[in-house]
Design a protein around this motif. Structure first.
Motif, PDB file in Angstrom:
ATOM      1  N   ASP A 239       0.825  -1.203   0.000  1.00 23.71           N
ATOM      2  CA  ASP A 239       0.000   0.000   0.000  1.00 23.71           C
ATOM      3  C   ASP A 239       0.859   1.252   0.000  1.00 23.71           C
ATOM      4  O   ASP A 239       1.962   1.281   0.568  1.00 23.71           O
ATOM      5  N   ARG A 240       0.329   2.292  -0.598  1.00 24.88           N
ATOM      6  CA  ARG A 240       1.015   3.577  -0.606  1.00 24.88           C
ATOM      7  C   ARG A 240       1.037   4.166   0.808  1.00 24.88           C
ATOM      8  O   ARG A 240       0.067   4.033   1.560  1.00 24.88           O
ATOM      9  N   LEU A 241       2.123   4.819   1.132  1.00 23.05           N
ATOM     10  CA  LEU A 241       2.205   5.524   2.412  1.00 23.05           C
ATOM     11  C   LEU A 241       1.213   6.676   2.387  1.00 23.05           C
ATOM     12  O   LEU A 241       0.963   7.272   1.347  1.00 23.05           O
ATOM     13  N   PRO A 242       0.579   6.970   3.523  1.00 27.09           N
ATOM     14  CA  PRO A 242       0.892   6.516   4.877  1.00 27.09           C
ATOM     15  C   PRO A 242       0.062   5.330   5.368  1.00 27.09           C
ATOM     16  O   PRO A 242      -0.162   5.204   6.571  1.00 27.09           O
ATOM     17  N   LEU A 243      -0.447   4.479   4.476  1.00 27.01           N
ATOM     18  CA  LEU A 243      -1.175   3.290   4.914  1.00 27.01           C
ATOM     19  C   LEU A 243      -0.156   2.279   5.417  1.00 27.01           C
ATOM     20  O   LEU A 243       0.601   1.713   4.638  1.00 27.01           O
ATOM     21  N   VAL A 244      -0.129   2.046   6.724  1.00 27.47           N
ATOM     22  CA  VAL A 244       0.940   1.256   7.345  1.00 27.47           C
ATOM     23  C   VAL A 244       0.383   0.051   8.102  1.00 27.47           C
ATOM     24  O   VAL A 244       0.764  -1.087   7.853  1.00 27.47           O
ATOM     25  N   SER A 245      -0.489   0.296   9.054  1.00 23.62           N
ATOM     26  CA  SER A 245      -1.045  -0.762   9.901  1.00 23.62           C
ATOM     27  C   SER A 245      -2.507  -0.952   9.533  1.00 23.62           C
ATOM     28  O   SER A 245      -3.323  -0.056   9.733  1.00 23.62           O
ATOM     29  N   SER A 246      -2.831  -2.123   8.998  1.00 17.28           N
ATOM     30  CA  SER A 246      -4.115  -2.275   8.321  1.00 17.28           C
ATOM     31  C   SER A 246      -4.820  -3.569   8.697  1.00 17.28           C
ATOM     32  O   SER A 246      -4.229  -4.455   9.311  1.00 17.28           O
ATOM     33  N   ALA A 247      -6.085  -3.645   8.290  1.00 21.21           N
ATOM     34  CA  ALA A 247      -6.882  -4.846   8.544  1.00 21.21           C
ATOM     35  C   ALA A 247      -7.851  -5.076   7.393  1.00 21.21           C
ATOM     36  O   ALA A 247      -8.377  -4.132   6.814  1.00 21.21           O
ATOM     37  N   ILE A 248      -8.048  -6.353   7.080  1.00 24.26           N
ATOM     38  CA  ILE A 248      -9.074  -6.789   6.136  1.00 24.26           C
ATOM     39  C   ILE A 248     -10.074  -7.624   6.924  1.00 24.26           C
ATOM     40  O   ILE A 248      -9.679  -8.516   7.671  1.00 24.26           O
ATOM     41  N   ILE A 249     -11.344  -7.316   6.766  1.00 19.53           N
ATOM     42  CA  ILE A 249     -12.387  -8.119   7.397  1.00 19.53           C
ATOM     43  C   ILE A 249     -13.258  -8.717   6.297  1.00 19.53           C
ATOM     44  O   ILE A 249     -13.743  -7.996   5.420  1.00 19.53           O
ATOM     45  N   ASN A 250     -13.446 -10.032   6.353  1.00 23.28           N
ATOM     46  CA  ASN A 250     -14.306 -10.708   5.385  1.00 23.28           C
ATOM     47  C   ASN A 250     -15.752 -10.540   5.834  1.00 23.28           C
ATOM     48  O   ASN A 250     -16.159 -11.059   6.878  1.00 23.28           O
ATOM     49  N   VAL A 251     -16.527  -9.813   5.043  1.00 25.38           N
ATOM     50  CA  VAL A 251     -17.895  -9.461   5.406  1.00 25.38           C
ATOM     51  C   VAL A 251     -18.903 -10.483   4.874  1.00 25.38           C
ATOM     52  O   VAL A 251     -19.885 -10.815   5.535  1.00 25.38           O
ATOM     53  N   ASP A 252     -18.638 -10.979   3.661  1.00 26.65           N
ATOM     54  CA  ASP A 252     -19.595 -11.898   3.047  1.00 26.65           C
ATOM     55  C   ASP A 252     -18.901 -12.611   1.895  1.00 26.65           C
ATOM     56  O   ASP A 252     -17.917 -12.091   1.336  1.00 26.65           O
ATOM     57  N   GLN A 253     -19.379 -13.790   1.527  1.00 29.92           N
ATOM     58  CA  GLN A 253     -18.827 -14.484   0.376  1.00 29.92           C
ATOM     59  C   GLN A 253     -19.823 -15.512  -0.155  1.00 29.92           C
ATOM     60  O   GLN A 253     -20.591 -16.098   0.589  1.00 29.92           O
ATOM     61  N   ASP A 254     -19.794 -15.681  -1.467  1.00 26.44           N
ATOM     62  CA  ASP A 254     -20.576 -16.719  -2.135  1.00 26.44           C
ATOM     63  C   ASP A 254     -19.624 -17.372  -3.129  1.00 26.44           C
ATOM     64  O   ASP A 254     -19.511 -16.945  -4.283  1.00 26.44           O
ATOM     65  N   VAL A 255     -18.888 -18.383  -2.679  1.00 20.35           N
ATOM     66  CA  VAL A 255     -17.781 -18.940  -3.455  1.00 20.35           C
ATOM     67  C   VAL A 255     -17.914 -20.455  -3.598  1.00 20.35           C
ATOM     68  O   VAL A 255     -18.568 -21.119  -2.789  1.00 20.35           O
ATOM     69  N   ASP A 256     -17.278 -20.973  -4.631  1.00 12.31           N
ATOM     70  CA  ASP A 256     -17.239 -22.413  -4.853  1.00 12.31           C
ATOM     71  C   ASP A 256     -16.054 -23.060  -4.154  1.00 12.31           C
ATOM     72  O   ASP A 256     -16.074 -24.263  -3.878  1.00 12.31           O
ATOM     73  N   GLU A 257     -15.035 -22.267  -3.897  1.00 11.81           N
ATOM     74  CA  GLU A 257     -13.846 -22.738  -3.183  1.00 11.81           C
ATOM     75  C   GLU A 257     -13.170 -21.536  -2.548  1.00 11.81           C
ATOM     76  O   GLU A 257     -13.409 -20.392  -2.957  1.00 11.81           O
ATOM     77  N   PRO A 258     -12.343 -21.729  -1.527  1.00 12.35           N
ATOM     78  CA  PRO A 258     -11.691 -20.598  -0.868  1.00 12.35           C
ATOM     79  C   PRO A 258     -10.897 -19.750  -1.859  1.00 12.35           C
ATOM     80  O   PRO A 258     -10.339 -20.275  -2.832  1.00 12.35           O
ATOM     81  N   TRP A 259     -10.880 -18.462  -1.596  1.00 11.83           N
ATOM     82  CA  TRP A 259     -10.117 -17.525  -2.432  1.00 11.83           C
ATOM     83  C   TRP A 259      -8.981 -16.990  -1.562  1.00 11.83           C
ATOM     84  O   TRP A 259      -9.166 -16.039  -0.820  1.00 11.83           O
ATOM     85  N   PRO A 260      -7.800 -17.611  -1.604  1.00 13.68           N
ATOM     86  CA  PRO A 260      -6.751 -17.279  -0.646  1.00 13.68           C
ATOM     87  C   PRO A 260      -6.160 -15.893  -0.833  1.00 13.68           C
ATOM     88  O   PRO A 260      -5.994 -15.423  -1.971  1.00 13.68           O
ATOM     89  N   LEU A 261      -5.878 -15.244   0.271  1.00 11.37           N
ATOM     90  CA  LEU A 261      -5.091 -14.016   0.298  1.00 11.37           C
ATOM     91  C   LEU A 261      -3.630 -14.429   0.395  1.00 11.37           C
ATOM     92  O   LEU A 261      -3.221 -15.053   1.367  1.00 11.37           O
ATOM     93  N   GLU A 262      -2.854 -14.100  -0.621  1.00 11.17           N
ATOM     94  CA  GLU A 262      -1.433 -14.434  -0.600  1.00 11.17           C
ATOM     95  C   GLU A 262      -0.647 -13.259  -0.016  1.00 11.17           C
ATOM     96  O   GLU A 262      -0.740 -12.131  -0.508  1.00 11.17           O
ATOM     97  N   VAL A 263       0.082 -13.525   1.048  1.00 11.23           N
ATOM     98  CA  VAL A 263       0.928 -12.498   1.661  1.00 11.23           C
ATOM     99  C   VAL A 263       2.361 -13.008   1.691  1.00 11.23           C
ATOM    100  O   VAL A 263       2.606 -14.181   1.974  1.00 11.23           O
ATOM    101  N   ILE A 264       3.295 -12.136   1.366  1.00  6.18           N
ATOM    102  CA  ILE A 264       4.716 -12.451   1.485  1.00  6.18           C
ATOM    103  C   ILE A 264       5.157 -11.924   2.839  1.00  6.18           C
ATOM    104  O   ILE A 264       5.276 -10.713   3.041  1.00  6.18           O
ATOM    105  N   GLY A 265       5.348 -12.825   3.800  1.00 14.26           N
ATOM    106  CA  GLY A 265       5.690 -12.412   5.161  1.00 14.26           C
ATOM    107  C   GLY A 265       7.080 -11.814   5.255  1.00 14.26           C
ATOM    108  O   GLY A 265       7.859 -11.829   4.290  1.00 14.26           O
TER     109      GLY A 265
END
Length: 488
Positions: A239-265
């Protein structure tokens, strides 16, 4: 939360998301116990313009003791995911074709994304060991979001006004083939929506992120609920600065299989994180490369994104004393005062150079930061977080009380910076409908253009930032504002 390493065989015989789901469930049909971990430039270009094609079945990988590695494969990571280059090429070609004569912007945006993904992570001060964490969203926080969503979750299906308005050539999602939609929590025309809800969500999320990072945080950005549709891809990015400490919340989904969030730790390893409704992923968005490079299989996937910026004040030591100090201080008032002086809130508690506390001295990003901030303050040139006067900065930061203290008439409300930007442009671009309303009430010209009459109007910048379904856009339209794009 699980790391989902997979064998190369599994990844070459199943879809990426299906493989992640299978491993996540400890599927006993996995054909081999050999685990291959991967990092950057495997699922999608991150540090280089091409992904690895160093497949496990190539002779030098099958029999490394007898067959030397060809020069072109030396230092190239192993490719366990199959032909990801083809998927990437098809995605970018889709962008170029969609935008026609302006298709070259797709390539320029990709170049910028890759440059940021290489430069920024190595330049950041990190506050956690791994850089991300999956938890259940605090009940009080998720309840507020869920109540709003349950009342309005079908709105995005009702018309084009909810389509997310991506800039020309933007490649962060493949919106040309899988449109994304925004249900704005600030929209007071939606049931339960409005700025008060936005502030309550910020307040409820802050404690969780402060506890995780050990840093005092100030609110920075809060999206509405973004809904992805079938086939969607989210490009891996920081993310562009100054977005530093963030959160994603899964609110809803209608999926056939999981949609993974890929993060490079911070360990350099790709972690595929699957999310259920109510899950919350905390992540250091300024340094953790994150995305969803595998196409969504399902009808919809809805997330909300919450962003904060560290003030530069650590909470890790002497917690009791820090808590007392916090009660005695108004963090956000201090932050706004610092902004009004041309400094970021983090800079007020840092050093005289003005470098944000989360940018490492001597790093590539410091060079980039100082080029954009030649006076060691918030630059007077256009950027995502800058303004040239106290009034511009107040309009940008949403400081209505501060603005009212200095802007009493039309004249002071129409002060220009060196690029012809006025407070109305800043407030509209940042979505501050209360400030736009106040300035309009003073009689400022809502149709004046930036850049000596050759730039855009306030409505253009608001719509570019938030699309057509945002309160500030609708307010300007109701007042007869004109949509005028900058001249190229």
């Amino acid at each position: 939360m699980k790391l989902l390493p997979v064998s190369w065989f599994l990844w070459t015989t199943m879809s990426a998301a299906a493989a992640a789901a299978a491993v996540d469930k400890n599927d006993e049909t996995t054909p081999t116990n050999t685990v291959v971990q991967y990092g950057v430039d495997v699922s999608t270009p991150i540090h280089h313009a091409k992904v690895s094609d160093n497949y496990a079945w190539l002779p030098h990988n099958v029999n490394p003791t007898s067959i030397p590695t060809p020069d072109r494969y030396k230092d190239m990571p192993l490719q366990p995911l199959g032909n990801m280059q083809q998927l990437y090429d098809e995605t970018i070609q889709g962008c170029v074709k969609y935008y026609g004569k302006q298709g070259s912007r797709c390539l320029l945006n990709e170049q910028e994304r890759i440059e940021m993904s290489l430069r920024q992570p190595q330049s950041m001060q990190n506050y956690t060991k791994v850089g991300f964490k999956k938890i259940k969203a605090p009940e009080s926080l998720f309840q507020m979001i869920q109540e709003f969503w349950n009342k309005n979750k079908h709105e995005w299906t009702k018309g084009d006004q909810y389509k997310e308005n991506w800039p020309v050539g933007n490649t962060y999602t493949n919106h040309w083939s899988a449109m994304t939609y925004i249900t704005s929590i600030e929209d007071n025309r939606l049931r339960g929506g409005g700025y008060n809800l936005k502030q309550k969500i910020w307040n409820a999320a802050r404690d969780t992120l402060q506890e995780w990072t050990g840093e005092e945080l100030t609110q920075c950005s809060l999206y509405g609920v973004r809904t992805y549709t079938e086939g969607a891809i989210l490009a891996s990015h920081v993310d562009r600065l100054p977005l530093v400490s963030s959160a994603i919340i899964n609110v809803d989904q209608d999926v056939d299989e999981p949609w993974p969030l890929e993060v490079i730790g911070h360990d350099g390893i790709a972690h595929n994180v699957t999310m259920d409704v109510g899950d919350m992923v905390l992540y250091e968005s300024h340094s953790i490369v994150h995305g969803r490079p595998f196409p969504l299989k399902g009808r919809s996937y809805s997330n909300i994104f919450i962003h904060f910026e560290p003030t530069g004040h650590s909470l890790r030591h002497n917690a009791k004393m820090e808590a007392k100090e916090k009660k005695a201080r108004d963090v956000h008032h201090e932050y706004k005062q610092a902004i009004a002086r041309g400094l970021g809130g983090h800079e007020a508690t840092h050093d005289a150079t003005g470098l944000p506390s989360y940018v490492l001295p001597g790093s590539p990003e410091e060079v980039n930061w100082r080029r954009r901030h030649p006076d060691n303050k918030r630059s007077k040139n256009r950027s995502s977080i800058t303004g040239s006067t106290d009034i511009h900065q107040m309009a940008q930061q949403g400081d209505l009380d501060g603005l009212k203290g200095v802007v009493k008439d039309k004249g002071t409300g129409e002060v220009q910076d060196m690029n012809g930007w006025r407070p109305i442009h800043e407030a509209a671009r940042m979505g501050h409908v209360d400030i736009v309303t106040y300035l309009f009430g003073l009689g400022v010209d809502i149709n004046v253009r930036t850049n000596m009459g050759q730039g855009g109007t306030a409505l253009f910048y608001a719509q570019e930032s938030f699309g057509k379904n945002h309160p500030v856009v609708r307010f300007l339209q109701e007042q007869g504002a004109e949509y005028v794009e900058p001249e190229l």
